[in-house]
Scaffold this motif. Structure first.
Motif, PDB file in Angstrom:
ATOM      1  N   PRO B  96     -10.238  10.911 -21.958  1.00  0.00           N
ATOM      2  CA  PRO B  96      -9.690  11.096 -20.598  1.00  0.00           C
ATOM      3  C   PRO B  96      -8.156  11.170 -20.548  1.00  0.00           C
ATOM      4  CG  PRO B  96     -10.845   8.976 -20.817  1.00  0.00           C
ATOM      5  CD  PRO B  96     -11.181   9.780 -22.011  1.00  0.00           C
ATOM      6  N   VAL B  97      -7.457  10.395 -21.391  1.00  0.00           N
ATOM      7  CA  VAL B  97      -5.984  10.489 -21.394  1.00  0.00           C
ATOM      8  C   VAL B  97      -5.539  11.875 -21.842  1.00  0.00           C
ATOM      9  CG1 VAL B  97      -3.835   9.561 -22.318  1.00  0.00           C
ATOM     10  CG2 VAL B  97      -5.734   8.023 -21.890  1.00  0.00           C
ATOM     11  N   GLU B  98      -6.206  12.397 -22.885  1.00  0.00           N
ATOM     12  CA  GLU B  98      -5.863  13.738 -23.363  1.00  0.00           C
ATOM     13  C   GLU B  98      -6.120  14.777 -22.276  1.00  0.00           C
ATOM     14  OE1 GLU B  98      -4.246  14.200 -26.112  1.00  0.00           O
ATOM     15  OE2 GLU B  98      -4.401  12.026 -26.335  1.00  0.00           O
ATOM     16  N   ARG B  99      -7.215  14.593 -21.547  1.00  0.00           N
ATOM     17  CA  ARG B  99      -7.534  15.541 -20.465  1.00  0.00           C
ATOM     18  C   ARG B  99      -6.501  15.464 -19.345  1.00  0.00           C
ATOM     19  NH1 ARG B  99     -13.378  16.052 -18.188  1.00  0.00           N
ATOM     20  NH2 ARG B  99     -12.522  18.099 -17.653  1.00  0.00           N
ATOM     21  N   LEU B 100      -6.037  14.239 -19.069  1.00  0.00           N
ATOM     22  CA  LEU B 100      -5.033  14.055 -18.012  1.00  0.00           C
ATOM     23  C   LEU B 100      -3.711  14.734 -18.400  1.00  0.00           C
ATOM     24  CD1 LEU B 100      -4.922  12.725 -15.271  1.00  0.00           C
ATOM     25  CD2 LEU B 100      -4.416  10.542 -16.367  1.00  0.00           C
ATOM     26  N   ILE B 140      -7.833  13.780 -11.087  1.00  0.00           N
ATOM     27  CA  ILE B 140      -6.980  12.710 -11.625  1.00  0.00           C
ATOM     28  C   ILE B 140      -7.667  11.356 -11.433  1.00  0.00           C
ATOM     29  CG2 ILE B 140      -4.822  11.441 -11.199  1.00  0.00           C
ATOM     30  CD1 ILE B 140      -3.443  14.131 -10.732  1.00  0.00           C
ATOM     31  N   ARG B 141      -8.251  11.154 -10.268  1.00  0.00           N
ATOM     32  CA  ARG B 141      -8.899   9.873  -9.996  1.00  0.00           C
ATOM     33  C   ARG B 141     -10.091   9.643 -10.931  1.00  0.00           C
ATOM     34  NH1 ARG B 141     -10.969   8.930  -4.009  1.00  0.00           N
ATOM     35  NH2 ARG B 141     -12.800   9.975  -4.845  1.00  0.00           N
ATOM     36  N   MET B 142     -10.855  10.705 -11.145  1.00  0.00           N
ATOM     37  CA  MET B 142     -12.009  10.585 -12.041  1.00  0.00           C
ATOM     38  C   MET B 142     -11.561  10.200 -13.457  1.00  0.00           C
ATOM     39  SD  MET B 142     -14.619  13.585 -13.330  1.00  0.00           S
ATOM     40  CE  MET B 142     -13.439  14.106 -14.601  1.00  0.00           C
ATOM     41  N   LEU B 143     -10.505  10.861 -13.943  1.00  0.00           N
ATOM     42  CA  LEU B 143     -10.041  10.585 -15.305  1.00  0.00           C
ATOM     43  C   LEU B 143      -9.442   9.178 -15.404  1.00  0.00           C
ATOM     44  CD1 LEU B 143      -8.511  14.077 -16.231  1.00  0.00           C
ATOM     45  CD2 LEU B 143     -10.681  13.104 -17.024  1.00  0.00           C
ATOM     46  N   GLN B 146     -12.172   6.766 -15.737  1.00  0.00           N
ATOM     47  CA  GLN B 146     -12.746   6.785 -17.091  1.00  0.00           C
ATOM     48  C   GLN B 146     -11.849   6.032 -18.072  1.00  0.00           C
ATOM     49  OE1 GLN B 146     -13.441  10.897 -18.129  1.00  0.00           O
ATOM     50  NE2 GLN B 146     -15.033  11.177 -16.577  1.00  0.00           N
ATOM     51  N   ILE B 147     -10.532   6.079 -17.830  1.00  0.00           N
ATOM     52  CA  ILE B 147      -9.591   5.404 -18.728  1.00  0.00           C
ATOM     53  C   ILE B 147      -9.784   3.896 -18.655  1.00  0.00           C
ATOM     54  CG2 ILE B 147      -7.125   4.851 -19.013  1.00  0.00           C
ATOM     55  CD1 ILE B 147      -6.631   7.867 -18.236  1.00  0.00           C
ATOM     56  N   GLY B 148     -10.127   3.398 -17.472  1.00  0.00           N
ATOM     57  CA  GLY B 148     -10.371   1.973 -17.348  1.00  0.00           C
ATOM     58  C   GLY B 148      -9.740   1.401 -16.106  1.00  0.00           C
ATOM     59  N   PRO B 149      -9.883   0.079 -15.878  1.00  0.00           N
ATOM     60  CA  PRO B 149      -9.382  -0.506 -14.642  1.00  0.00           C
ATOM     61  C   PRO B 149      -7.852  -0.478 -14.579  1.00  0.00           C
ATOM     62  CG  PRO B 149     -10.264  -2.211 -16.097  1.00  0.00           C
ATOM     63  CD  PRO B 149     -10.531  -0.902 -16.761  1.00  0.00           C
ATOM     64  N   TRP B 193       5.667  14.378 -17.170  1.00  0.00           N
ATOM     65  CA  TRP B 193       4.276  14.005 -16.862  1.00  0.00           C
ATOM     66  C   TRP B 193       3.674  13.211 -18.036  1.00  0.00           C
ATOM     67  CZ3 TRP B 193       0.921  13.658 -12.997  1.00  0.00           C
ATOM     68  CH2 TRP B 193      -0.458  13.634 -13.271  1.00  0.00           C
ATOM     69  N   GLN B 194       3.930  13.687 -19.232  1.00  0.00           N
ATOM     70  CA  GLN B 194       3.378  13.013 -20.414  1.00  0.00           C
ATOM     71  C   GLN B 194       3.889  11.570 -20.514  1.00  0.00           C
ATOM     72  OE1 GLN B 194       3.302  15.335 -23.925  1.00  0.00           O
ATOM     73  NE2 GLN B 194       2.880  13.595 -25.281  1.00  0.00           N
ATOM     74  N   THR B 195       5.189  11.371 -20.342  1.00  0.00           N
ATOM     75  CA  THR B 195       5.743  10.012 -20.393  1.00  0.00           C
ATOM     76  C   THR B 195       5.135   9.138 -19.303  1.00  0.00           C
ATOM     77  OG1 THR B 195       7.857  10.838 -21.241  1.00  0.00           O
ATOM     78  CG2 THR B 195       7.872   8.651 -20.269  1.00  0.00           C
ATOM     79  N   LEU B 196       5.059   9.702 -18.103  1.00  0.00           N
ATOM     80  CA  LEU B 196       4.546   8.949 -16.960  1.00  0.00           C
ATOM     81  C   LEU B 196       3.109   8.479 -17.234  1.00  0.00           C
ATOM     82  CD1 LEU B 196       5.935   8.361 -14.245  1.00  0.00           C
ATOM     83  CD2 LEU B 196       4.827  10.373 -13.300  1.00  0.00           C
ATOM     84  N   ILE B 197       2.277   9.376 -17.743  1.00  0.00           N
ATOM     85  CA  ILE B 197       0.870   9.039 -17.990  1.00  0.00           C
ATOM     86  C   ILE B 197       0.738   8.089 -19.176  1.00  0.00           C
ATOM     87  CG2 ILE B 197      -1.385   9.984 -18.660  1.00  0.00           C
ATOM     88  CD1 ILE B 197      -0.476  10.533 -15.741  1.00  0.00           C
ATOM     89  N   GLU B 198       1.459   8.377 -20.256  1.00  0.00           N
ATOM     90  CA  GLU B 198       1.347   7.520 -21.440  1.00  0.00           C
ATOM     91  C   GLU B 198       1.761   6.089 -21.121  1.00  0.00           C
ATOM     92  OE1 GLU B 198       1.802  10.795 -25.052  1.00  0.00           O
ATOM     93  OE2 GLU B 198       3.553   9.611 -24.448  1.00  0.00           O
ATOM     94  N   ARG B 199       2.799   5.939 -20.306  1.00  0.00           N
ATOM     95  CA  ARG B 199       3.245   4.584 -19.964  1.00  0.00           C
ATOM     96  C   ARG B 199       2.304   3.920 -18.971  1.00  0.00           C
ATOM     97  NH1 ARG B 199       9.473   3.310 -20.654  1.00  0.00           N
ATOM     98  NH2 ARG B 199       9.750   4.390 -22.631  1.00  0.00           N
ATOM     99  N   LEU B 200       1.692   4.733 -18.130  1.00  0.00           N
ATOM    100  CA  LEU B 200       0.751   4.166 -17.154  1.00  0.00           C
ATOM    101  C   LEU B 200      -0.464   3.571 -17.846  1.00  0.00           C
ATOM    102  CD1 LEU B 200      -0.224   3.822 -14.173  1.00  0.00           C
ATOM    103  CD2 LEU B 200      -1.255   6.093 -14.382  1.00  0.00           C
ATOM    104  N   VAL B 201      -0.935   4.223 -18.894  1.00  0.00           N
ATOM    105  CA  VAL B 201      -2.213   3.809 -19.502  1.00  0.00           C
ATOM    106  C   VAL B 201      -2.032   2.975 -20.767  1.00  0.00           C
ATOM    107  CG1 VAL B 201      -3.314   5.893 -18.589  1.00  0.00           C
ATOM    108  CG2 VAL B 201      -2.495   5.870 -20.950  1.00  0.00           C
ATOM    109  N   ARG B 202      -0.825   2.798 -21.253  1.00  0.00           N
ATOM    110  CA  ARG B 202      -0.657   2.042 -22.513  1.00  0.00           C
ATOM    111  C   ARG B 202      -0.886   0.554 -22.298  1.00  0.00           C
ATOM    112  NH1 ARG B 202       5.911   2.134 -23.627  1.00  0.00           N
ATOM    113  NH2 ARG B 202       6.481   0.943 -21.782  1.00  0.00           N
TER     114      ARG B 202
END
Lengths: 202, 202
Positions: B96-100, B140-143, B146-149, B193-202
């Motif tokens: 899901p992170v890769e898809r996002l 985005i919400r679906m992914l 899937q990534i987790g809480p 976008w990549q930085t924003l997402i990677e930091r959000l889910v790390r």
């Protein structure tokens, strides 16, 4: 060229008069909004209540929407003044992360509080008044830089500006929003902003 | 009520004919855009080149802007089709992170590629065609789920949608954007976008 021949006193007096008129008109418009609601504020009604000629109101605002643009503009300046020199954490003196969180919540509240006026400031055939996103963007960028090196910082400042203001700008183009819903939306988006920022900088 | 008395063959044939006309008109409009540029695509020109009556073009699109709305709509459907059933990482099958990350970059490219058509689809006195942000938001919400809480996940999905699409929607309301600048902007916003997402889910 001819300017030196114009007596200094005259234009100054006129300018002071214009400022007074403007402030008086904006104050009167706010009273009318509070008492009657935005829908019932008209150019004629404002002129009558302010005790000024219709011509003065027309020259000042150009159109009914212009009244609301002027109100929005005045409030926007006041908001930015709080950010620049008000008390922390919105104003200077707090940690940059705290300021970023406070700015997000304050900005969401501001945009929710002003959505009806912003909608009334629309004018057919004129571009959508999207506010001045660059002020928010510059502030977010400044605080991110203070927080420390973040990859793609400038692009993130643009995207965070859109994340913060975009959802509220969409409200503006929709029909009347329920006030209760608005307060709830503010808390909902404020919490999301907090998670987004905390995770970005951790 | 009268429907049962209408021979089945007739409406079906007409419908198939309408679909063919529509596809033929959209294909012709794309050719004209490629050869002449958007500015020189007109209702009359399109009808003439397509070998169809002006009435047909008018009934189909309603206005010149309607041509561009139809093109945008067709491309939007195709884009969403890639997301739903195309190859990974944009389509299903990747993490899901890769898809996002892939969705963000693909969406930015799509919006940049379509900014001129989107601008031409504007119409005075009609609401700004802001696309259908809910499709991006739902994806985005679906992914994210899937990534987790993630705290405030639904609010973050709204804000990330605005972060992704907002900066590009602003381009739409500006005068002609330089194509070179557009490609550069895409990489710039894609990295953010990549930085924003990677930091959000790390």
């Amino acid at each position: 060229m001819d300017r030196s021949f114009v007596p200094f006193g005259k234009p100054r007096a006129e300018r002071a008069d214009a400022v007074r008129n403007r402030e008086h008109l904006l104050r009167t418009a706010r009273e009318m909004i509070a008492e009657l609601g935005i829908e019932r504020v008209t150019m004629d009604g404002l002129a009558e209540r302010a005790g000024l000629g219709k011509g003065t109101v027309f020259r000042r605002f150009g159109s009914r929407a212009g009244i609301f643009r002027a109100l929005l503009d005045a409030d926007e300046r006041r908001f930015q003044q709080h950010v620049i020199s008000g008390p922390p954490p919105l104003g200077p003196g707090a940690e940059p992360v705290e300021r970023l969180l406070a700015y997000g919540r304050a900005r969401i509240t501001f945009l929710l509080d002003h959505h009806a006026i912003a909608r009334a400031s629309f004018e057919r055939g004129r571009p959508v008044p999207a506010g001045d996103p660059s002020v928010t963007q510059l502030h977010i960028r400044m605080l991110l830089r203070q927080i420390g090196p973040i990859p793609s910082l400038d692009g993130i400042a643009i995207q965070l500006t859109a994340a913060l203001e975009g959802p509220l700008l969409l409200y503006v183009s929709r029909p009347e929003t329920d006030v209760g819903l608005a307060a709830e939306t503010g808390a909902f988006l404020g919490d999301a902003w907090q998670t987004l920022i905390e995770r970005l900088v951790r």
